[in-house]
Scaffold this motif. Structure first.
Motif, PDB file in Angstrom:
ATOM      1  N   ARG A   1      -4.490  -4.890  -5.411  1.00 46.72           N
ATOM      2  CA  ARG A   1      -5.177  -3.612  -5.648  1.00 46.72           C
ATOM      3  C   ARG A   1      -5.489  -3.442  -7.128  1.00 46.72           C
TER       4      ARG A   1
ATOM      5  N   THR B   1      -5.182  19.057  -5.503  1.00 42.74           N
ATOM      6  CA  THR B   1      -6.032  17.883  -5.264  1.00 42.74           C
ATOM      7  C   THR B   1      -5.533  17.199  -3.994  1.00 42.74           C
ATOM      8  N   THR B   2      -6.333  16.298  -3.473  1.00 38.96           N
ATOM      9  CA  THR B   2      -5.989  15.677  -2.190  1.00 38.96           C
ATOM     10  C   THR B   2      -4.587  15.071  -2.197  1.00 38.96           C
ATOM     11  N   TRP B   3      -4.312  14.225  -3.204  1.00 39.27           N
ATOM     12  CA  TRP B   3      -3.024  13.515  -3.165  1.00 39.27           C
ATOM     13  C   TRP B   3      -1.856  14.413  -3.566  1.00 39.27           C
ATOM     14  N   SER B   4      -2.075  15.305  -4.523  1.00 38.61           N
ATOM     15  CA  SER B   4      -0.957  16.190  -4.898  1.00 38.61           C
ATOM     16  C   SER B   4      -0.663  17.175  -3.761  1.00 38.61           C
TER      17      SER B   4
ATOM     18  N   ALA C   1      -8.087   2.164  -8.984  1.00 39.79           N
ATOM     19  CA  ALA C   1      -8.244   3.347  -8.122  1.00 39.79           C
ATOM     20  C   ALA C   1      -6.939   3.701  -7.421  1.00 39.79           C
ATOM     21  N   GLU C   2      -6.278   2.697  -6.869  1.00 38.86           N
ATOM     22  CA  GLU C   2      -5.044   2.965  -6.113  1.00 38.86           C
ATOM     23  C   GLU C   2      -3.907   3.385  -7.049  1.00 38.86           C
TER      24      GLU C   2
ATOM     25  N   GLU D   1      -1.620  10.440  -9.162  1.00 41.51           N
ATOM     26  CA  GLU D   1      -1.986  11.818  -8.779  1.00 41.51           C
ATOM     27  C   GLU D   1      -0.931  12.374  -7.811  1.00 41.51           C
ATOM     28  N   TYR D   2      -0.487  11.538  -6.879  1.00 43.47           N
ATOM     29  CA  TYR D   2       0.527  11.965  -5.903  1.00 43.47           C
ATOM     30  C   TYR D   2       1.841  12.331  -6.598  1.00 43.47           C
TER      31      TYR D   2
ATOM     32  N   ARG E   1       0.886  -1.169   0.000  1.00 37.05           N
ATOM     33  CA  ARG E   1       0.000   0.000   0.000  1.00 37.05           C
ATOM     34  C   ARG E   1       0.921   1.215   0.000  1.00 37.05           C
TER      35      ARG E   1
ATOM     36  N   GLU F   1       0.633   4.302   0.156  1.00 34.96           N
ATOM     37  CA  GLU F   1       0.395   5.418   1.076  1.00 34.96           C
ATOM     38  C   GLU F   1       0.887   5.118   2.495  1.00 34.96           C
TER      39      GLU F   1
ATOM     40  N   ASP G   1      -4.520   7.034  -7.639  1.00 29.71           N
ATOM     41  CA  ASP G   1      -4.130   7.845  -6.469  1.00 29.71           C
ATOM     42  C   ASP G   1      -2.623   8.070  -6.464  1.00 29.71           C
TER      43      ASP G   1
END
Ligand code: AHR
Length: 502
Positions: free
Chosen positions: A129, A147-150, A132-133, A139-140, A77, A79, A136
């Motif tokens: 996974r 955005t949330t992840w950036s 979606a992951e 995006e990071y 994972r 994150e 994410d």
């Protein structure tokens, strides 16, 4: 024994992509913890990474580094590895039966790779996974902000996006050992969905779909065909993985491992082109040979492998092979094979980088040193520039048990039109006798041999160790002579040689 070859600037195979000199760092054993990262080491930097190891990585000349696995990624994972370290979870790593502390994650690794002068190539988890992951994570890494992840990335101290270009869609999904192992059909559909979604976010990504874990897999060939039928329009590369080891003392076959790599590449290219032909597609799928090396896999299976539901060590000693001169000669010859296919192999990663089947070894609190395999990689990465050339070799031949009749001498050359420099990489696969090689360089503007260095030893099993870290090194080959447009050089038995010309 002998061989003749010709350097012809018109016999170009393909431009050499610098990504051929990639490497691989996985959360596995002491690859990261007590490898590149050891905060208590006297030479650790402010981020806890060893500066002596970093210097060796730079000297090795790696262009890209694949991360974070390997088998590890199929349960990872991503994150877990970001944000304040004391808040990061401790997890079981099912792939290597270890405990993952997550003290190094994407941000630490990417910053370290930047300091090493290498681009990061990331793998997404398609084992446990999915789409979606992967989105994410993308995006990071690649979205500037807002955005949330950036914004999470920015909050963690990294303002500019990492702009990661190359992505692996999972790892070895054909292997029954892989978490979330799938059939070719299932994986092909998932990989296509993931690729399309990732390209919706960033259309310029380069995507690598999983090929076979080895050419010995029972599904080899059929796997590539089915997977590419699903993903042909959505990916750029298909991966190849190959590891070789000395089996049953059969040195002749081992030294000819590149014959197998050649066949492997040719077969995957043919399969990919067949799928392309069926689709009437002008597009060509390239190969990312994103795991290759010598690996004493049997030793891992029989000695190293960790078991027990109460036994999950942190950074155990796993896959810590000590490489001999013969192993390094094979590594050099595998690089010859990759360069010989520069038209279709445009990315490759020697697996791995530090401690784990690696060219660099460390001991906690002590020094780091170069394994024998360090030398052919570093030298080839430094000298192989421009385009690779078909050298039209004519060599003495001998018979091997596993690979049939093969050339005793193997070679490839490179030619850089912009600098006027060329290089020849040569292997003598004979166990006992030297080979004399004659190279016709009359078609190139060559006036001198600038360097000729050989890896060989009276003992093909010689190694570098913590107590004797410089026992094996490259030696100047003083036999190289240029006369009347011809270079002659003598290759000792079981040897790899780099010859540079200007
Ligand atoms: O490089 C070691 C392992 O070999 C990798 O984790 C896996 O992808 C392969 O089987």
């Amino acid at each position: 024994l002998g061989a003749r070859l010709t350097l012809d600037p018109d016999a170009t195979i393909g431009a050499i992509d610098r990504r051929l000199f990639g490497s691989f760092v996985e959360h596995l054993g002491r690859g990261i913890y007590d490898g590149i990262h050891e905060p208590s080491h006297p030479l650790a930097d402010e981020w806890g990474f060893r500066t002596d190891v970093l210097e060796l990585v730079r000297e090795l000349g790696v262009s890209t580094i694949r991360y974070p696995g390997g088998n590890f990624v199929s349960g990872y994972r991503w994150e877990d590895g970001i944000g304040p370290r004391h808040e990061r979870p401790t997890r079981l790593d099912l792939a290597w039966h270890s405990t993952e502390t997550n003290q190094v994650g994407l941000d630490e690794f990417a910053a370290w790779a930047e300091r090493a002068g290498a681009d990061v190539m990331l793998a997404v988890n398609l084992g446990t996974r999915g789409v979606a992951e992967a989105l994410d994570l993308l995006e990071y890494t690649n979205i500037p902000g807002g955005t949330t992840w950036s914004d999470a990335r920015i909050a963690h101290g990294r303002t500019a996006p990492y702009d990661v270009r190359m992505w692996c869609l999972g790892n070895e999904m054909d292997g029954p050992w892989q978490l979330g192992h799938r059939s070719a059909d299932d994986y092909g559909k998932l990989a296509a969905r993931t690729a399309r979604a990732m390209r919706q976010l960033d259309p310029s990504l380069e995507l690598v779909v999983c090929g076979s874990s080895s050419s010995r897999m029972p599904t080899f060939g059929a796997w590539e065909r089915t997977v590419l039928q699903h993903t042909y329009d959505d990916v750029d590369h298909i991966s190849c993985h190959a590891y070789y080891e000395l089996e049953d003392d059969d040195m002749g076959s081992f030294l000819a491992s590149a014959v197998d790599m050649d066949r492997f590449i040719d077969t995957v290219v043919a399969t990919a082109d067949q799928v392309g032909a069926e689709r009437r597609s002008a597009k060509r799928i390239q190969i990312s040979f994103d795991e290759w090396n010598v690996w004493y896999f049997r030793r891992y299976e029989e000695v190293d492998k960790i078991t027990g539901t109460g036994n999950w060590p942190v950074a155990p000693r796993l896959l810590e092979d000590t490489y001999t001169v013969a192993d390094a000669v094979v590594v050099g010859s595998l690089l010859v094979s990759l360069l010989r296919h520069a038209d279709r192999v445009t990315s490759a990663s020697m697996a791995q980088l530090v401690n784990v089947i690696a060219p660099i070894t460390t001991e906690p609190g002590a020094h780091a040193w170069r394994q024998t395999t360090f030398f052919p990689f570093a030298t080839t990465s430094r000298l192989a520039r421009g385009s690779s050339l078909d050298v039209a070799i004519s060599s003495s031949r001998h018979v091997t048990a596993a690979r049939g009749e093969v050339d005793v001498v193997d070679a490839v050359a490179t030619w850089d039109e912009t600098t006027g420099r060329s290089a020849v990489f040569l292997v003598n696969r004979d166990e006992h006798r030297p080979a004399t090689v004659t190279i016709d360089v009359s078609r190139l503007p060559v006036t001198r041999v600038t360097e000729c260095r050989t890896l060989s030893d009276d003992d093909p099993f010689a190694i570098n160790t913590v107590d004797d870290p410089e026992r094996v090194q490259l030696i100047d080959n003083t036999t190289a002579e240029l006369t009347d447009g011809r270079v002659s050089v003598v290759l000792p038995p079981v040897s790899w040689t780099a010859l540079a010309l200007a």
